[in-house]
Design a protein around this motif. Structure first.
Motif, PDB file in Angstrom:
ATOM      1  N   LYS A   1      12.327 -14.983  -5.163  1.00 29.99           N
ATOM      2  CA  LYS A   1      11.021 -14.701  -5.013  1.00 29.99           C
ATOM      3  C   LYS A   1       9.609 -13.576  -3.709  1.00 29.99           C
ATOM      4  O   LYS A   1       8.881 -13.082  -4.472  1.00 29.99           O
ATOM      5  CB  LYS A   1       9.692 -16.040  -5.532  1.00 29.99           C
ATOM      6  CG  LYS A   1      10.210 -16.473  -6.670  1.00 29.99           C
ATOM      7  CD  LYS A   1       9.387 -16.968  -6.978  1.00 29.99           C
ATOM      8  CE  LYS A   1       9.565 -17.929  -8.432  1.00 29.99           C
ATOM      9  NZ  LYS A   1       8.818 -19.666  -8.715  1.00 29.99           N
ATOM     10  N   ALA A   2      10.747 -14.555  -3.131  1.00 27.46           N
ATOM     11  CA  ALA A   2      10.597 -13.826  -1.647  1.00 27.46           C
ATOM     12  C   ALA A   2      10.602 -12.259  -1.315  1.00 27.46           C
ATOM     13  O   ALA A   2       9.824 -11.745  -1.327  1.00 27.46           O
ATOM     14  CB  ALA A   2      10.840 -14.463  -0.483  1.00 27.46           C
ATOM     15  N   ARG A   3      11.833 -11.809  -2.349  1.00 25.53           N
ATOM     16  CA  ARG A   3      12.491 -10.749  -1.649  1.00 25.53           C
ATOM     17  C   ARG A   3      11.245 -10.035  -3.260  1.00 25.53           C
ATOM     18  O   ARG A   3      11.137  -8.688  -3.018  1.00 25.53           O
ATOM     19  CB  ARG A   3      13.918 -11.092  -2.741  1.00 25.53           C
ATOM     20  CG  ARG A   3      14.752  -9.345  -2.761  1.00 25.53           C
ATOM     21  CD  ARG A   3      14.992  -9.030  -1.678  1.00 25.53           C
ATOM     22  NE  ARG A   3      15.195  -7.523  -2.056  1.00 25.53           N
ATOM     23  CZ  ARG A   3      14.690  -6.750  -2.092  1.00 25.53           C
ATOM     24  NH1 ARG A   3      13.338  -6.563  -2.183  1.00 25.53           N
ATOM     25  NH2 ARG A   3      15.376  -5.246  -2.179  1.00 25.53           N
ATOM     26  N   ILE A   4      11.400 -10.514  -4.520  1.00 29.94           N
ATOM     27  CA  ILE A   4      11.059  -9.918  -5.571  1.00 29.94           C
ATOM     28  C   ILE A   4       9.171 -10.005  -5.043  1.00 29.94           C
ATOM     29  O   ILE A   4       8.677  -8.008  -5.536  1.00 29.94           O
ATOM     30  CB  ILE A   4      10.619 -10.502  -6.664  1.00 29.94           C
ATOM     31  CG1 ILE A   4      12.543 -10.818  -7.409  1.00 29.94           C
ATOM     32  CG2 ILE A   4       9.094 -10.078  -7.749  1.00 29.94           C
ATOM     33  CD1 ILE A   4      11.641 -11.452  -8.483  1.00 29.94           C
ATOM     34  N   GLU A   5       8.986 -10.470  -4.279  1.00 30.37           N
ATOM     35  CA  GLU A   5       7.051  -9.886  -3.348  1.00 30.37           C
ATOM     36  C   GLU A   5       7.533  -8.681  -2.432  1.00 30.37           C
ATOM     37  O   GLU A   5       6.625  -8.421  -2.656  1.00 30.37           O
ATOM     38  CB  GLU A   5       6.753 -10.896  -2.760  1.00 30.37           C
ATOM     39  CG  GLU A   5       6.036 -12.119  -3.383  1.00 30.37           C
ATOM     40  CD  GLU A   5       5.283 -13.457  -3.044  1.00 30.37           C
ATOM     41  OE1 GLU A   5       6.136 -13.942  -2.004  1.00 30.37           O
ATOM     42  OE2 GLU A   5       5.704 -14.252  -3.988  1.00 30.37           O
ATOM     43  N   ARG A   6       8.134  -8.449  -2.353  1.00 34.58           N
ATOM     44  CA  ARG A   6       8.784  -7.277  -1.442  1.00 34.58           C
ATOM     45  C   ARG A   6       8.939  -5.517  -1.875  1.00 34.58           C
ATOM     46  O   ARG A   6       8.330  -4.748  -1.390  1.00 34.58           O
ATOM     47  CB  ARG A   6       9.574  -7.537  -0.077  1.00 34.58           C
ATOM     48  CG  ARG A   6       9.496  -8.307   0.972  1.00 34.58           C
ATOM     49  CD  ARG A   6       9.298  -7.722   1.895  1.00 34.58           C
ATOM     50  NE  ARG A   6       9.213  -9.430   2.915  1.00 34.58           N
ATOM     51  CZ  ARG A   6       7.893  -9.303   3.710  1.00 34.58           C
ATOM     52  NH1 ARG A   6       7.135  -8.792   3.374  1.00 34.58           N
ATOM     53  NH2 ARG A   6       8.550 -10.871   4.462  1.00 34.58           N
ATOM     54  N   LEU A   7       8.547  -6.230  -3.121  1.00 36.39           N
ATOM     55  CA  LEU A   7       9.309  -5.278  -3.819  1.00 36.39           C
ATOM     56  C   LEU A   7       7.803  -3.604  -4.340  1.00 36.39           C
ATOM     57  O   LEU A   7       6.482  -4.498  -4.405  1.00 36.39           O
ATOM     58  CB  LEU A   7       9.346  -5.121  -5.295  1.00 36.39           C
ATOM     59  CG  LEU A   7      10.668  -5.893  -5.663  1.00 36.39           C
ATOM     60  CD1 LEU A   7      11.008  -6.389  -7.438  1.00 36.39           C
ATOM     61  CD2 LEU A   7      11.891  -4.497  -5.404  1.00 36.39           C
ATOM     62  N   ARG A   8       7.621  -2.448  -4.325  1.00 34.87           N
ATOM     63  CA  ARG A   8       6.703  -1.870  -4.006  1.00 34.87           C
ATOM     64  C   ARG A   8       6.151  -1.232  -5.270  1.00 34.87           C
ATOM     65  O   ARG A   8       7.321  -0.291  -6.084  1.00 34.87           O
ATOM     66  CB  ARG A   8       6.306  -1.207  -3.014  1.00 34.87           C
ATOM     67  CG  ARG A   8       7.337  -1.072  -1.304  1.00 34.87           C
ATOM     68  CD  ARG A   8       7.534  -0.943  -0.670  1.00 34.87           C
ATOM     69  NE  ARG A   8       5.805   0.528  -0.382  1.00 34.87           N
ATOM     70  CZ  ARG A   8       5.527   0.231   0.781  1.00 34.87           C
ATOM     71  NH1 ARG A   8       5.128  -0.644   0.864  1.00 34.87           N
ATOM     72  NH2 ARG A   8       3.951   0.959   0.852  1.00 34.87           N
ATOM     73  N   LEU A   9       5.264  -1.814  -5.799  1.00 36.66           N
ATOM     74  CA  LEU A   9       5.517  -1.118  -7.430  1.00 36.66           C
ATOM     75  C   LEU A   9       4.239  -0.352  -7.476  1.00 36.66           C
ATOM     76  O   LEU A   9       2.885  -0.092  -6.880  1.00 36.66           O
ATOM     77  CB  LEU A   9       5.433  -2.065  -8.598  1.00 36.66           C
ATOM     78  CG  LEU A   9       4.838  -1.631 -10.213  1.00 36.66           C
ATOM     79  CD1 LEU A   9       4.868  -2.377 -10.828  1.00 36.66           C
ATOM     80  CD2 LEU A   9       3.347  -1.607 -10.182  1.00 36.66           C
ATOM     81  N   GLY A  10       4.833   1.259  -8.643  1.00 40.92           N
ATOM     82  CA  GLY A  10       3.318   1.940  -7.922  1.00 40.92           C
ATOM     83  C   GLY A  10       4.133   4.072  -8.546  1.00 40.92           C
ATOM     84  O   GLY A  10       4.717   3.979  -8.911  1.00 40.92           O
ATOM     85  N   ASP A  11       3.268   4.845  -7.830  1.00 40.07           N
ATOM     86  CA  ASP A  11       3.291   6.151  -7.725  1.00 40.07           C
ATOM     87  C   ASP A  11       4.906   6.355  -7.724  1.00 40.07           C
ATOM     88  O   ASP A  11       5.321   5.951  -6.893  1.00 40.07           O
ATOM     89  CB  ASP A  11       2.355   6.889  -7.081  1.00 40.07           C
ATOM     90  CG  ASP A  11       2.647   8.337  -7.613  1.00 40.07           C
ATOM     91  OD1 ASP A  11       3.693   8.417  -8.520  1.00 40.07           O
ATOM     92  OD2 ASP A  11       2.580   9.279  -6.699  1.00 40.07           O
ATOM     93  N   PRO A  12       5.191   6.816  -9.088  1.00 35.00           N
ATOM     94  CA  PRO A  12       7.224   7.199  -8.929  1.00 35.00           C
ATOM     95  C   PRO A  12       7.210   7.949  -8.534  1.00 35.00           C
ATOM     96  O   PRO A  12       8.733   8.182  -7.525  1.00 35.00           O
ATOM     97  CB  PRO A  12       7.480   7.255 -10.816  1.00 35.00           C
ATOM     98  CG  PRO A  12       6.111   6.754 -11.714  1.00 35.00           C
ATOM     99  CD  PRO A  12       5.189   6.826 -10.743  1.00 35.00           C
TER     100      PRO A  12
END
Lengths: 479, 314, 307
Positions: free
Chosen positions: A315-326
């Motif tokens: 979960k900590a790792r997933i929190e680092r994922l950056r979602l947005g403008d492709p």
């Protein structure tokens, strides 16, 4: 203050490298000619729903013309051309793909919604590599282990999906051409643009007319193509449901068929795994390309003894994922490809909660426009839940636990699918033991979602049949 | 996370240390390299780049560790550490200068009142091959002369021979000799050879009392590789999660360009977390890096690339 | 089901089963039964059908297997798959060779059955039996080689070991060719089990007797029960159930004739692997690997290379 330092400034890849036409016609016999169907659809950027271009919906007459052109090219030019010469055309195409890679990467991101980081570092290099690899086979086919005089089949009818538009095109066209077949290819309804640009590349490479024909369209176009009596070979990548339909349509016709269909890949993490790399592999396994991957590791099978240690790390790792403008070079998670796919993901994720599993997503803001779904992890999932059985084809991970290696393998194999699986253990003998028992066409041990033109790819059971890539992939196009 | 409820203590035997260290989760080298390579594609531009450059400058341990080091050389470097860009007073000072122990007094004198700290390598740097008394004497002398940070080397020979107890005891002894000075423990990852060893040495040093763990002496290649830095950042992250104590990390050796430095900061940000983006918890051991940071800083401010003649070579 | 009237008027007269022997002793006839899970049951339906020689003489009554027998056969084949597929190639090779040995001992019986069924000379029948025996020997030699020949180590662009190996696909339903009741049967069956699959065979409806005799050979050749299951009966009744059965992984339509297209469509529902040979098959030809590959899955395993 430190928190602000690495709010990476927006780093958008420039759209200026792509010049879109307002309208794309079918590419038949070396030319773009107005669709006889007279129908068009609009392809949009899934990240903001802005229209990108009009694209023809090829009808039966268009498919007819394309198949006839492919037949003519097969009979008069391509099948008789020395393999070395065929190969040189493929080498040319590989080079042009490399030269125009940034343009294609941006175009693919615009039409598909996947991050430019992936199109730039994955789709494009792999697509070019696929042509380069197969180019070299064209004059060496007698050494492929398929008999001393392997012969092309004729006209290949190919239907590809929207998740890796250009890469799947490469997986289909490169081996077909290297083995001396000609092609009529239908790109996916929502992602036709890179295929249309590929048609321009065929012109740029001076590929003989009719060797590659591209008929954009939707389901009806695909049906007309795979059902066309002039096709000798059908190759399809897509859902198991459509795969079944095609297998039925092709039954009794004598056409050769390869199918690369759905999956529900198990990613098995043993208690002695290299945990940090396993976390990376789990993230890559399910969030690469927003989980729009048939070989995604959508079922995490973690040994119960380390589940409590692994999940917080994950979960900590997933929190680092950056979602947005492709188009932003720092984006890890892009847009869902279409409204329809977003609906399917929402429906299935909804059943997860209804059936008693617990959903978790990181705090992440979804853009207002476009099709978006946050990375989601379901815990408390059992084998009976729909989210543990059905392919979601989105950024949704189901977490299950196991106690013994036998139980891991049994659960992993307890699915009608059999495309991919992962094994994480630092113990070599246990890795081999597990890999041997997994009923899946690709087993990634201590890694995940690796693809390579030299590596055969394809499924067991209802994940389809035939292999793409490597020496084994040639068999699908030779008789 | 490793079971730190019963971390190895001073009385731990080699067998129990071995059981503990070899019980840590393994590290897959290829996976670490791929993760580091993926993070290396992060694009840090414009305002973010400006902030990153200034932070990187504030994290530099400006270093000279040569046989030819002289008081003049150390004074010149100290001046540069306090005022890196004579033409631009907004350029922040570096974190510390790092010198051999016999040069500590010179550096302390030169840096009085600047806020720049003095770090000294000690313990028979870089090989560590000296009797324990000599290593301790080296350390005490540096501290007595005013060093507030000690960069010690571990006994890699002992580590590779499985004598973890010896390594542990040396660190605890040097830590004691440091008194209030901060202890940075150099693992010399290039000699440890495997990722598993880097992880084990990190935990061994942390449990023995390191305030910082540091990749390299700079005298051995490879030095501050992305994968070694990443593994060490994972160790301090996990140690914090288990105990609440934050240990710092210092990659050193081979970090020459702004791009190298920013990639290290990206690793810090995405592996250990933003809390480590602080000179108290992350340092860059370097010498020529500083000028490149300054040039990039000017480029951002003025829009055109400056030449090296505009930057001092001290 | 009403069976043909030939049963009443046909005289048992095959060379294999004379009514009387030379001394005038009444011969003991063989009952031709199914072969399921290593046992020889009659059809659970209690049905049989008359089998006649090429000349129309009644030879015997063969069991007319039902859909339930077909289902039981699939269950037996599935149960046997794990064990059989995990045996070493060397071990499977020994067992296939043992089948050849056992067939030699029954040469006279096979010869008589084929001569009667196909209306061919004894010499010709004998050469067919020899070829069938040799085919087992041929595949006995493949069991520990096909993985090397069909597999590969793949040079991927990265620090990975990557290797592809063929594995058996699972339970294969085999429609044996009606025209070649022994050599054809062995030619389609041996490659299926040589690679570790298990089989449910629908024997030649016209000439099932050699298949049942082969089953008796298999049962005495150290072949685990369930690896091969042989059904005799009406093809149009049995084949659609096997083609649609979701626990059957693959379908060999060699003997399906005009049923082939429909069976292929049935098989599409669960995406079975389907072998559909075209044209006349020369059963005497070197079979190569082409009868094995349709029932193999290529599995590719990746592993990082690092320290």
């Amino acid at each position: 203050m430190p928190e602000q330092i690495f709010e990476y400034a927006p780093a958008p890849e420039s759209r200026a490298v792509v010049s879109l036409r307002s309208c794309y016609e079918p590419y038949i016999d070396g030319e773009f000619a107005p669709a006889k169907s007279g129908e068009y659809l609009t392809t949009v950027n899934p990240a903001d729903e802005e229209p990108l271009a009009e694209v023809a919906v090829s009808g039966e007459a268009d498919v007819d013309r394309a198949v006839a052109a492919a037949r003519r090219a097969f009979d008069t030019v391509w099948s008789a051309m020395p393999g070395a010469e065929r190969g040189k055309y493929l080498f040319r195409i590989a080079r042009i793909l490399q030269e125009r890679s940034r343009e294609l990467a941006v175009l693919e991101t615009l039409d598909n919604g996947k991050p430019v980081k992936e199109t730039r570092d994955s789709d494009l290099p792999l697509a070019a590599a696929h042509f380069f690899y197969h180019a070299g086979w064209a004059d060496k086919l007698p050494y492929a282990g398929l008999g001393p005089e392997p012969r092309p089949l004729g006209v290949a009818a190919q239907v590809i999906p929207w998740n890796f538009p250009l890469l799947m095109l490469a997986w289909k066209i490169a081996p077909a051409l290297a083995t001396g077949n000609t092609v009529v290819l239908k790109p996916a309804e929502t992602t036709p643009l890179s295929a249309m640009l590929f048609a321009e590349i065929c012109q740029e490479a001076e590929l003989p007319r009719g060797v590659v024909n591209i008929v954009p369209g939707a389901g009806e176009t695909g049906r007309a193509l795979v059902g066309h009596p002039g096709a000798d070979k059908v190759a399809f990548t897509g859902s198991t449901e459509v795969g079944r339909e095609i297998a039925r349509a092709v039954a009794g016709t004598g056409k050769r068929l390869t199918l690369e269909l759905g999956g529900k890949g198990a990613n098995i993490v043993y208690d002695d795994a290299a945990l940090d790399q396993a976390v990376e592999g789990i993230v890559t396994g399910i969030f690469f390309n927003q989980g729009h991957v048939c070989c995604a590791g959508s079922r995490l099978l973690v040994q119960e003894s380390i589940a409590e240690e692994l999940l917080p790390r994950l979960k900590a790792r997933i929190e680092r994922l950056r979602l947005g403008d492709p188009l932003d070079k720092n984006t890890d998670i892009g847009a869902i490809n279409s409204a329809a796919q977003l609906g399917r993901i929402r429906d299935l994720a909804g059943t997860g909660t209804e059936e008693g599993a617990t959903a978790w997503s990181p705090a992440c803001e979804l853009p207002e426009r476009g099709y978006w779904f946050p990375p989601t992890v379901f815990t408390g999932v059992s084998q009976a839940h729909r989210i543990a059985r059905e392919e979601i084809f989105g950024p949704v991970l189901s977490v299950l636990t196991f106690r013994t290696p036998d139980e891991a393998v049994t659960k992993a194999n307890n699915t009608p699918y059999g495309l991919s699986a992962g094994v994480w253990t630092e113990k070599g003998s246990r890795m081999l033991w597990t890999a041997e028992r997994l009923r899946a066409g690709v087993v990634w041990s201590n890694t995940f979602n690796k693809l390579d033109p030299a590596s055969p790819f394809g499924g067991y059971k209802e994940s389809g049949y035939g292999r793409e890539g490597g020496r084994h992939g040639l068999e699908a196009y030779l008789g | 996370m490793p079971d730190t409820a019963t971390p190895p203590g001073p009385a731990a035997s080699n067998a129990s240390l071995r059981a503990y260290l070899h019980g840590l989760p393994g590290v897959d080298e290829v996976g670490v390299r791929e993760r580091a390579a993926d993070l290396a594609t992060r694009s840090v531009k414009t305002a973010a780049k400006g902030r990153a450059i200034d932070l990187a400058i504030r994290m530099v341990d400006l270093t000279t560790l040569e046989g030819a080091d002289s008081p003049g050389k150390v004074r010149a470097m100290s001046a540069k550490a306090a005022h890196p860009d004579p033409a631009d007073p907004t350029a922040p000072p570096v974190a510390a200068v790092c010198v051999y122990s016999d040069m500590v007094a010179v550096a302390v004198e030169a840096l009085k009142g600047t806020g720049v700290r003095v770090a000294s390598v000690a313990t028979a740097f870089p090989s560590g091959r000296a009797p324990m008394e000599a290593k301790l004497a080296d350390t005490r002398r540096a501290v007595a002369d005013g060093a507030t940070e000690i960069d010690m080397v571990i006994d890699r020979g002992a580590f590779l021979a499985g004598d973890y107890r010896k390594v542990f005891e040396e660190i605890t002894a040097v830590k004691e000799a440091c008194a209030t000075a901060h202890l940075k423990v150099i693992l010399e990852t290039g000699e440890l050879a495997t990722c598993d060893n880097v992880r084990r040495a990190s935990w061994l040093a942390i449990h023995a009392g390191a305030d910082f763990i540091k990749t390299s002496t700079g005298k051995v290649a490879p030095a501050a590789t992305p994968q070694a830095t990443l593994i060490m950042l994972e160790a301090v992250r996990d140690h914090y999660a288990a105990t609440g104590r934050r240990v710092g990390v210092k990659p050193a050796g081979g970090i020459r360009t702004t791009k190298d430095a920013i990639r290290k900061l990206v690793l810090v940000n995405e592996v250990a977390g933003p809390a480590w983006l602080d000179p108290d918890l992350f340092r860059l051991g370097a010498s020529s890096l500083l000028n490149d940071l300054l040039m990039q800083r000017t480029k951002l401010a003025t829009g055109s690339y400056p030449g090296p003649d505009y930057y001092t070579l001290d | 089901m009403a069976e043909s009237g030939k049963r009443a008027k046909g005289a048992r007269g095959s060379a294999a089963e004379r009514s009387e022997d030379a001394a005038g002793r009444l011969a003991v006839r063989k009952t031709y039964k199914l072969y399921l899970g290593g046992a020889f049951p009659r059809s659970e339906s209690g049905r049989s059908y008359p089998v006649t020689s090429a000349k129309g003489d009644h030879l015997a009554n063969a069991a007319a297997a039902s859909r339930k027998d077909a289902r039981d056969a699939v269950v037996a084949a599935r149960a046997a798959f794990g064990g059989w597929s995990s045996r070493t190639g060397y071990n499977r090779g020994q067992i296939l060779y043992r089948v050849a040995e056992m067939m030699e001992g029954r040469r006279a019986q096979f010869t008589a059955e084929i001569a009667a069924a196909d209306g061919i000379s004894r010499t010709r029948a004998e050469s067919m039996v020899s070829a069938a025996i040799d085919r087992w020997v041929y595949y006995a030699g493949w069991t520990d080689k096909f993985i090397q020949v069909i597999g590969a180590t793949n040079p991927v662009s990265g620090p990975y070991f990557n290797s592809s190996s063929p594995e058996p696909t699972g339970v294969v339903a085999v429609i044996a060719p009606p025209e070649a009741p022994l050599l054809g049967l062995v030619s389609v069956l041996a490659p299926v089990i040589a690679t570790g699959n298990t089989a449910v065979v629908v024997a030649s409806e016209r000439a099932p007797l050699p298949a049942v005799t082969l089953a008796e050979v298999l049962a005495t050749s150290d072949l685990p029960g369930g690896v091969v299951n042989i059904l005799t009966g009406r093809l149009h009744e049995l084949a659609p159930h096997l083609a649609a059965h979701a626990d059957v992984n693959a379908l060999d339509l060699t003997g399906a004739g005009e049923l082939a297209a429909g069976l292929e469509e049935d098989a599409a529902q669960t995406l079975k692997r389907v072998l559909r040979p075209s044209g006349d098959i020369d059963w005497a030809a070197d079979p190569g690997i082409s009868w094995m590959t349709p029932f193999l899955e290529v599995k590719t395993v990746w592993h990082p290379i690092g320290v």
